[in-house]
Design a protein around this motif. Structure first.
Motif, mmCIF file in Angstrom:
data_model
loop_
_atom_site.group_PDB
_atom_site.id
_atom_site.type_symbol
_atom_site.label_atom_id
_atom_site.label_comp_id
_atom_site.label_asym_id
_atom_site.label_seq_id
_atom_site.Cartn_x
_atom_site.Cartn_y
_atom_site.Cartn_z
ATOM 1 N N PHE A 1 -18.389 -35.476 -43.425
ATOM 2 C CA PHE A 1 -18.636 -36.466 -42.254
ATOM 3 C C PHE A 1 -19.559 -35.825 -40.863
ATOM 4 O O PHE A 1 -19.391 -34.793 -40.532
ATOM 5 C CB PHE A 1 -17.349 -36.721 -41.454
ATOM 6 N N PHE B 1 -20.891 -36.880 -37.294
ATOM 7 C CA PHE B 1 -20.630 -37.909 -36.296
ATOM 8 C C PHE B 1 -21.882 -38.135 -35.714
ATOM 9 O O PHE B 1 -22.982 -37.396 -35.479
ATOM 10 C CB PHE B 1 -19.514 -37.461 -35.460
ATOM 11 N N GLU C 1 -22.047 -37.598 -32.500
ATOM 12 C CA GLU C 1 -22.210 -36.238 -31.622
ATOM 13 C C GLU C 1 -22.176 -35.112 -32.432
ATOM 14 O O GLU C 1 -21.410 -35.399 -33.650
ATOM 15 C CB GLU C 1 -21.224 -36.528 -30.460
ATOM 16 N N ARG D 1 -20.504 -32.509 -32.108
ATOM 17 C CA ARG D 1 -18.948 -32.110 -32.430
ATOM 18 C C ARG D 1 -19.205 -30.701 -32.946
ATOM 19 O O ARG D 1 -18.056 -30.480 -33.946
ATOM 20 C CB ARG D 1 -18.167 -32.988 -33.242
ATOM 21 N N LEU D 2 -19.633 -29.865 -32.331
ATOM 22 C CA LEU D 2 -19.667 -28.439 -32.814
ATOM 23 C C LEU D 2 -18.652 -27.815 -32.021
ATOM 24 O O LEU D 2 -18.379 -28.261 -30.668
ATOM 25 C CB LEU D 2 -20.969 -27.752 -32.838
ATOM 26 N N LEU D 3 -17.791 -26.896 -32.353
ATOM 27 C CA LEU D 3 -17.070 -25.944 -31.625
ATOM 28 C C LEU D 3 -17.959 -25.166 -30.659
ATOM 29 O O LEU D 3 -18.594 -24.214 -31.225
ATOM 30 C CB LEU D 3 -16.141 -25.063 -32.364
ATOM 31 N N PRO D 4 -17.731 -25.273 -29.450
ATOM 32 C CA PRO D 4 -18.499 -24.615 -28.426
ATOM 33 C C PRO D 4 -18.400 -23.186 -28.297
ATOM 34 O O PRO D 4 -19.276 -22.411 -27.951
ATOM 35 C CB PRO D 4 -18.184 -24.893 -27.050
ATOM 36 N N ARG E 1 -24.267 -24.561 -27.131
ATOM 37 C CA ARG E 1 -24.791 -24.928 -25.779
ATOM 38 C C ARG E 1 -26.144 -24.219 -25.554
ATOM 39 O O ARG E 1 -26.938 -24.743 -24.417
ATOM 40 C CB ARG E 1 -23.954 -24.636 -24.840
ATOM 41 N N ARG F 1 -23.260 -28.419 -41.317
ATOM 42 C CA ARG F 1 -21.783 -28.344 -41.744
ATOM 43 C C ARG F 1 -21.271 -29.337 -42.636
ATOM 44 O O ARG F 1 -20.602 -28.988 -43.456
ATOM 45 C CB ARG F 1 -21.186 -28.423 -40.490
ATOM 46 N N ALA F 2 -21.851 -30.510 -42.462
ATOM 47 C CA ALA F 2 -21.285 -31.564 -43.442
ATOM 48 C C ALA F 2 -21.918 -31.158 -44.885
ATOM 49 O O ALA F 2 -21.090 -31.277 -45.979
ATOM 50 C CB ALA F 2 -21.937 -33.060 -43.068
#
Lengths: 280, 307
Positions: free
Chosen positions: A105, A107, A109, A111-114, A157, A171-172
């Motif tokens: 998936f 998304f 956004e 949605r990465l782990l900061p 960031r 990542r997907a």
């Protein structure tokens, strides 16, 4: 970024002539009588109903529709993030039950782990079976594919929104998915970045052909990327019920397509009409 | 700082940290739009040339010196009031007498013992209590079933004033290390439990969903996504818990002990040794501050690493 997009172009053009060299990992998807109702009793409202549809393996299918028509719900049902109220989604020959490891998936956004580097974020997508060594090599290859190899050690960031979205795409892909689910992945990007990302997606699809379900509200994006377009909406006379597939369109021509072609322009205004936008 | 498990207090301490985190992210995102990633230097407020008050305040040594100003002034006032004869020696002995009392106790080898046993009790009790608080906080914060089953009971237990446990603990465990460490554990448990369970409920749903979409679940999801997301809250809970641990230590040692700083307090009171009494208070302040500062260093590192 520019360098990546332009240098990758010829490769994509070449591979789209020798169309879809390897479909081994791509899987077909079929929807059977899918229905999703939220709430119960008097407050219940149906978002999707009677979705019967087949997606071929390796196909890029765009799902168009006005906002709130259940596009994302359809995608979430495919991933197993949401359970339909009735009907089934089949990937390959087996139904989706719970979160499905064959899907990946991306998304709207990133949605990465900061707190992780881009590299570590991409690695989260790796399937469980991947060995550490293979996983590392694969992450490096994917970061290169999306043009982020120089930013592997950066935190989300520290990069731009478009770069973060590319990492999310990587990542997907790390999942080596049979079905790639994209939920308006370029919707939040500026126009120029969006076009670059669309080109990148075509390159990726040429390099790693998989079945792609792309939710979008951008008609041009759908015409540019998809083999077929389905339009979700409410049937006239049944506005109280949920949305269903009101139209299916096969998009002609090999990708990458000429953004200015007259045929696409005609399809564009016809699709906009289906979406309830009059005029032109 | 030391109200036992005050929910307002813990609530307040959660919000500002996460707000700071958001603000920091916002700033970074806007600066990161440029072609090159921003320099990693986060603390560079100091102008390259010239002197600015804010610049000096950022320097570690300057902060330390300025922080010591008030204690130094207090000692000065203390010295002055005793030599001016405002208080009798029994009421308030001069600083020098307290210093001598310390030297005397060190010479007899008692001070080290008092400090060591108290610190040991606090660390063990804090460690166990915070660990349990983290575990139960995670359980209640993540599982609705656990929330419904456990939260009312834990809430009621938290409402029991700390000292009410003492007779029961002494009855069950006798007057020994176990009863004291258990009391401190109780004190350390609640701040961590409250902050962690509340914070976990507010972890960005989108991130959790993304984690689940990539096959993370259970403990793996907790350690990969949820716990890192609440690191700032965990640390504010830990710092409250540490303050509570020292509070409960003194409560435990005041009531029944033969060693430790709390014992030094009661013993000095009974013998009219105001100098040793003051010494114990100063030591509690200093050691409490040192442990908190150490935790603060760990917090700084962790927030930088995880936020």
């Amino acid at each position: 970024m520019t360098a990546l997009a332009s240098s990758a172009r010829p490769a994509a053009a070449a591979s789209s002539q020798a169309r879809r060299p390897d479909l081994s990992s791509a899987l077909p998807v079929s929807f059977r009588g899918l229905r999703r109702t939220f709430g119960t009793g008097g407050s219940a409202h149906t978002v999707l109903r009677d979705i019967d549809f087949e997606v071929e393996r390796g196909e890029v299918l765009a799902i168009l529709g006005p906002s709130g028509c259940g596009k994302s719900t359809l995608l979430r049902a495919t991933a197993g993030l949401d359970a339909p109220s009735a009907g089934t989604v089949n990937i390959g020959t087996t139904p989706v039950q719970g979160i499905d490891p064959r899907c990946a998936f991306a998304f709207q956004e990133p949605r990465l782990l900061p707190w992780h580097t881009l590299q570590a974020n991409v690695a989260i997508g790796l399937p469980k079976s991947a060995s550490a060594k293979d996983g590392k090599a694969k992450v490096a290859r994917l970061l290169e594919l999306v043009g982020l190899d120089k930013f592997a050690k950066h935190r989300p960031r520290e990069v731009s929104g478009g770069m973060a979205q590319r990492a999310s795409l990587a990542r997907a892909l790390a999942r080596n998915p049979g079905v790639l689910l994209l939920d308006e992945p370029f919707g939040a990007l500026d126009a120029l970045t969006r076009i670059k990302m669309q080109d990148l997606l075509l390159d990726i699809h040429a390099a790693e052909p998989t079945t792609v379900l792309l939710v979008t509200h951008d008609v041009d994006e759908a015409l540019q990327l998809a083999d077929r377009i389905v339009v979700l909406g409410k049937e006239t006379g049944r506005e109280g019920d949920g949305a269903t597939i009101v139209r299916t369109v096969v998009v002609p021509g090999e990708r990458p397509r000429d953004r200015g072609s007259a045929e696409l322009a005609r399809m564009r205004s016809s699709l906009l009409e289906s979406l309830g936008v009059e005029g032109n | 700082m030391t109200h036992p498990g005050n929910p307002d207090l813990t609530g307040n301490s959660v919000t500002p940290t996460s707000a700071q985190g958001l603000a920091a992210t916002g700033v970074d995102v806007t600066t990161a739009g440029a072609a090159q990633p921003p320099a990693p230097d986060q603390g560079g407020h100091t102008p390259a040339n010239g002197w600015s008050p804010a610049g000096v305040l950022d320097k570690g040594w300057a902060r330390l010196l300025l922080g010591l100003l008030l204690p130094a002034a207090l000692i000065g006032a203390w010295q002055w009031s005793t030599s001016a004869g405002l208080f009798s020696v029994v009421q308030l002995p001069p600083p020098a007498m307290v210093f001598e009392a310390a030297a005397d106790l060190i010479q007899r080898g008692e001070l080290g013992k008092h400090v060591a046993i108290s610190t040991q009790r606090v660390l063990i009790g804090f460690g166990l209590g915070a660990g349990l608080g983290l575990a139960f906080g995670a359980l209640v914060g993540l599982s609705r079933v656990a929330d419904v089953l456990l939260a009312p009971t834990i809430g009621a237990l938290r409402a029991v004033p700390s000292l009410a446990w003492v007779p029961l603990l002494i009855l069950w465990m006798k007057i020994g290390e176990d009863s004291k460490v258990t009391l401190i554990m109780i004190g350390a448990f609640f701040p961590v439990f409250t902050t962690v369970s509340l914070a976990l409920r507010h972890v960005d749903r989108n991130l959790v969903e993304a984690g689940r979409a990539f096959g993370l679940k259970g403990l793996k999801l907790l350690t990969t996504v949820q716990l890192p997301a609440v690191v700032p809250s965990v640390f504010s809970g830990l710092r409250l818990a540490l303050a509570q641990a020292w509070l409960f230590l003194v409560a435990a040692e005041l009531i029944a002990s033969s060693m430790g700083l709390g014992f030094l307090l009661t013993d000095s009171q009974n013998n009219g040794r105001t100098d040793r009494l003051l010494l114990a208070i100063v030591l509690l302040a200093v050691i409490g501050k040192i442990t908190d500062a150490l935790l603060g260093v760990a917090e700084k590192w962790a927030v930088k690493r995880w936020a």
